[in-house]
Design a protein around this motif. Structure first.
Motif, PDB file in Angstrom:
ATOM      1  N   LEU A   1       0.836  -1.204   0.000  1.00  0.00           N
ATOM      2  CA  LEU A   1       0.000   0.000   0.000  1.00  0.00           C
ATOM      3  C   LEU A   1       0.869   1.252   0.000  1.00  0.00           C
ATOM      4  O   LEU A   1       0.510   2.268  -0.605  1.00  0.00           O
ATOM      5  N   GLY A   2       2.005   1.180   0.676  1.00  0.00           N
ATOM      6  CA  GLY A   2       2.930   2.310   0.683  1.00  0.00           C
ATOM      7  C   GLY A   2       3.431   2.639  -0.714  1.00  0.00           C
ATOM      8  O   GLY A   2       3.652   3.808  -1.057  1.00  0.00           O
TER       9      GLY A   2
ATOM     10  N   GLY B   1       0.570   1.746 -15.244  1.00  0.00           N
ATOM     11  CA  GLY B   1      -0.688   2.471 -15.058  1.00  0.00           C
ATOM     12  C   GLY B   1      -0.506   3.976 -15.034  1.00  0.00           C
ATOM     13  O   GLY B   1      -1.239   4.710 -15.704  1.00  0.00           O
ATOM     14  N   THR B   2       0.472   4.452 -14.271  1.00  0.00           N
ATOM     15  CA  THR B   2       0.631   5.911 -14.181  1.00  0.00           C
ATOM     16  C   THR B   2       1.147   6.502 -15.489  1.00  0.00           C
ATOM     17  O   THR B   2       0.965   7.685 -15.745  1.00  0.00           O
TER      18      THR B   2
ATOM     19  N   VAL C   1       1.702   2.262  -3.459  1.00  0.00           N
ATOM     20  CA  VAL C   1       0.629   2.985  -4.155  1.00  0.00           C
ATOM     21  C   VAL C   1       0.561   4.418  -3.635  1.00  0.00           C
ATOM     22  O   VAL C   1       0.416   5.377  -4.407  1.00  0.00           O
ATOM     23  N   HIS C   2       0.693   4.557  -2.315  1.00  0.00           N
ATOM     24  CA  HIS C   2       0.651   5.899  -1.737  1.00  0.00           C
ATOM     25  C   HIS C   2       1.798   6.760  -2.260  1.00  0.00           C
ATOM     26  O   HIS C   2       1.608   7.941  -2.579  1.00  0.00           O
TER      27      HIS C   2
ATOM     28  N   TYR D   1       1.520  11.320  -9.308  1.00  0.00           N
ATOM     29  CA  TYR D   1       0.506  11.115 -10.350  1.00  0.00           C
ATOM     30  C   TYR D   1      -0.558  12.209 -10.293  1.00  0.00           C
ATOM     31  O   TYR D   1      -0.901  12.824 -11.312  1.00  0.00           O
ATOM     32  N   LEU D   2      -1.065  12.459  -9.098  1.00  0.00           N
ATOM     33  CA  LEU D   2      -2.141  13.448  -8.979  1.00  0.00           C
ATOM     34  C   LEU D   2      -1.638  14.848  -9.319  1.00  0.00           C
ATOM     35  O   LEU D   2      -2.355  15.645  -9.928  1.00  0.00           O
TER      36      LEU D   2
ATOM     37  N   LEU E   1       1.878  -0.082 -11.240  1.00  0.00           N
ATOM     38  CA  LEU E   1       1.939   1.370 -11.048  1.00  0.00           C
ATOM     39  C   LEU E   1       2.740   2.036 -12.160  1.00  0.00           C
ATOM     40  O   LEU E   1       2.354   3.105 -12.656  1.00  0.00           O
TER      41      LEU E   1
ATOM     42  N   ALA F   1       3.244   6.536  -5.095  1.00  0.00           N
ATOM     43  CA  ALA F   1       3.001   6.893  -6.500  1.00  0.00           C
ATOM     44  C   ALA F   1       1.882   7.915  -6.643  1.00  0.00           C
ATOM     45  O   ALA F   1       1.790   8.612  -7.664  1.00  0.00           O
ATOM     46  N   ALA F   2       1.031   7.998  -5.625  1.00  0.00           N
ATOM     47  CA  ALA F   2      -0.182   8.814  -5.760  1.00  0.00           C
ATOM     48  C   ALA F   2       0.134  10.300  -5.902  1.00  0.00           C
ATOM     49  O   ALA F   2      -0.431  10.990  -6.759  1.00  0.00           O
ATOM     50  N   GLY F   3       1.036  10.798  -5.054  1.00  0.00           N
ATOM     51  CA  GLY F   3       1.326  12.229  -5.068  1.00  0.00           C
ATOM     52  C   GLY F   3       1.784  12.715  -6.434  1.00  0.00           C
ATOM     53  O   GLY F   3       1.158  13.609  -7.031  1.00  0.00           O
TER      54      GLY F   3
END
Lengths: 463, 463
Positions: free
Chosen positions: B5-6, B58-59, B8-9, B15-16, B55, B11-13
């Motif tokens: 999960l870390g 996907g990203t 994904v977290h 990406y967004l 990731l 990668a989230a910043g």
């Protein structure tokens, strides 16, 4: 935004670690739910406080159906790879509507459907659809059956509906599940469309009776539903024998394998689903024995063209239509816009492979046998059925108690009120019983032992 | 698991953050998709590597339909609170099937449905269902209409289906959407069940014609669909006039407000949906103008009892049935097991409130007017319709070009191939046109300007 996501990530570790030992339901925590209500806020609130509140209430009041001690319904957990992939699906927010809305989601769905076919030993020529649930897997499969059936009568039901047609004949054993009936209900056939051919109160199929019903149709097309995994005991209809009947009478054969389809993964149980490749459609649900999140049903269809015939969208100038290279899975399933629900399926199969999922299924087969032995060894418990798969059907039967149905009903309620472990009651062969289903990757032998211990701890207070 | 999960977290910043400026689609990145395929792995692979690969691909290859420059279809983004709540829904993995499967999910769904009613100014006595999409919102609403209609004929369609009944009369304008037709198709009525009453090629309703059709039914029950938000221009059927007709003839009035229902949020556009409270059912989709993830459709039904009559499950001894306090929303909607899709709806309304969502709608109204002005000011662009809401229908029309349909078709393809901004083509009033829809909270005036700039940059190469 990452700050909000960081809050969820920070809460995730402790929550997931707690699953091994926490109760399924903390009844006291339900008082917290009131803090989420009230009227629609006019001005809103700091999003960080909103998410903190949701996490505080959610991690306390959640029913840990994804934990190892939840044996109610047929409920798998979520593998680590599947959960991370589900977060990825939320992050990327792809629309698995069509190739043009997301070539990425379209490709992963194509791979995931192919891998599911391989997992169950089905030919690559079969089509498929990722749908919301077992109910919608049945809906999709029986929607294809409906279109086939209408076609035999010279009617394109997708265009013109059922109005000119007789009632569709649907035959099954007494094992037919409520979700298949609900699918028929939503498709316009009514939940009572099923003619049940059962030879006993348990619901075992009466093949001679089904044959007589089919003969009485005098060649009219019909649908036969074979149930691969009955919910009370995990028993199976004889798929190959139903396939032979369906072939003889030219019927559409649908296999409802919501969880039972996963018997195909182990040589120890593959015989239970022998013949599924002779079916026209198969329904199953990944949130059960695949251990992926909810919204992971799937229908597998022998003739992929049936999917597009039954579920193709009527044209709209701003949407890609049939034959358009920009089109995609929305034209071969019930839904239009959809999240990329293929990602968790892809990830769990990529991470653990066919062997990993076979091992998980076999672990559950072993645990079910272990539970059966514990039940058999307990003087106050009575097993009511064989254990072919992952469900153990039994009841409390302490010496001297006469109204066992009443006792077991109260035992079921006491289990849920206690909250440490969950299982549901059913009525099997006219007797109220418990029917724990073991399909969660987290469940260990000590969880199963704990389940028996809790029951035997509660029993004296109920008699 | 938190390690996955870390990832994904982490990668989230990035990406967004990239959404503000990245292209909608990086065509070169699609080459990466092949790395996700191949046969089903036998042994699996390190889950961390699997998630890293998902990731990475996907990203890079995702279609940023949640970004500010995606004007295709009608596609909202996801607010920060909604995304964090969606991660929470995945983490907690609740089954919003019933009170017993998750009292937490049941309670949040109850609150979310209440807040949606308040948001649109509907009475608290209305019922509702959170469903997968706009298509299933229409399906649920028209399923209730079907049950009402059968009841007028003395048939319980949920039990006995449509076989004994005539074809259901469904009347609408030419604005009727493909998803309403697909809903009728799946309910067993056929997609051609709709009698279109249109007075022009655009599809505007012909009220006198609809009246004549209703008169010809001689009192037989019928369904009228009012379209609140047509997809090419954002125009509306006159809901109040259709309500008056429906009342006069005793029809079921369904309002398809997939995105247009959100006109109710601003006093500037509320007049467009005046009369919706006179409807029997309303369908809408949260992934559009509410800016929550996919799987967030909702149906609102005046008489909640219709939902349970049409969608109640047939009994099964191991499941809670009608009237059981352990039962829940699975008995009043199409689906059984479901993720807690109420969480993102609850969170976005809690975090931004009625005012925040009104402000977002009004920002989009302003941006649509801004785009209309930019189109009107450009000598090579031609607006084809008024802009009542959030969609601007226009085409390229450079001086001297004779085959404008061909040009605009090639322009649409060039836009998608270019990938910096996305919009789709349609056919409006017989003319090929673009129809950008602005419903994403991230979209700014500079994104709209950039959209116009890209079109005018591409145009010279196409003429």
């Amino acid at each position: 935004m990452t700050d909000l996501l960081g809050r969820v990530h920070a809460a995730a570790g402790p929550y997931l670690e707690s699953l091994a030992t926490r109760p399924v339901q903390d009844g006291d925590a339900l008082d917290l739910l009131a803090s989420l209500g009230g009227p629609l806020p006019a001005a809103g609130e700091d999003p960080a406080r909103v998410i903190d509140r949701l996490l505080a209430v959610g991690t306390a009041a959640a029913t840990t159906s994804s934990g190892p001690r939840f044996f109610h319904f047929v409920t798998g957990g979520v593998t680590p790879a599947a959960l991370a992939a589900d977060w990825t699906a939320a992050l990327l927010d792809q629309n698995a509507f069509s190739r043009i809305s997301s070539p990425f989601a379209h490709e992963v769905e194509t791979v995931a459907l192919g891998w599911l076919r391989e997992l169950f030993g089905l030919p690559a020529t079969w089509g498929g659809a990722l749908v919301a649930s077992a109910t919608f897997a049945n809906f999709t499969a029986l929607g294809c059956a409906t279109h086939w059936w209408g076609f035999q009568h010279g009617v394109d039901t997708a265009a013109d509906g059922l109005a000119e047609l007789p009632r569709i004949p649907v035959l099954s054993s007494g094992y037919v599940h409520a979700s298949a009936r609900k699918a028929l209900q939503m498709l316009g056939h009514g939940r009572n469309a099923v003619t049940v051919c059962a030879r006993d109160d348990v619901g075992r199929v009466d093949l001679p009776l089904m044959r007589r019903h089919l003969e009485s149709l005098r060649g009219a097309p019909a649908v036969v539903i074979a149930n691969a995994g009955e919910v009370n005991t995990g028993d199976f209809d004889p798929v190959a024998e139903l396939a032979a009947l369906a072939e003889e009478f030219g019927c559409w054969l649908h296999v409802d394998g919501a969880f039972g389809l996963f018997a195909a993964l182990s040589p120890r149980t593959a015989g239970l689903v022998a013949g599924i490749e002779r079916a026209d459609s198969i329904a199953a649900d990944g949130h059960k024995w695949l251990n992926v999140p909810y919204e992971s049903g799937f229908a597998l269809i022998k003739d992929p063209a049936r999917l597009t015939a039954a579920f193709g969208m009527p044209g709209a100038a701003y949407l890609p239509g049939a034959g358009d290279p920009a089109a995609g899975y929305a034209l071969s399933g019930p839904e239009s816009s959809r999240r990329a629900r293929s990602l968790p399926i892809w990830a769990t199969l990529a991470a653990y492979g066919k062997e990993g999922h076979r091992a998980m299924v076999e672990k559950h087969l072993d645990l079910a046998q272990h539970l059966a032995r514990r039940v058999d060894a307990a003087p106050d418990l009575q097993r009511l059925a064989e254990v072919p798969l992952c469900i153990v059907c039994f009841r409390a039967a302490p010496p001297g108690v006469t109204d066992l149905d009443d006792l077991n009903r109260r035992l079921g309620a006491a289990l849920l009120a206690d909250g440490r472990v969950y299982a549901g009651t059913t009525v099997y062969n006219g007797q109220v019983a418990l029917r724990p289903a073991i399909v969660n990757w987290r469940t260990t032998e000590s969880d199963v032992d704990f389940f028996v211990d809790v029951i035997r701890e509660l029993l004296p207070g109920l008699t």
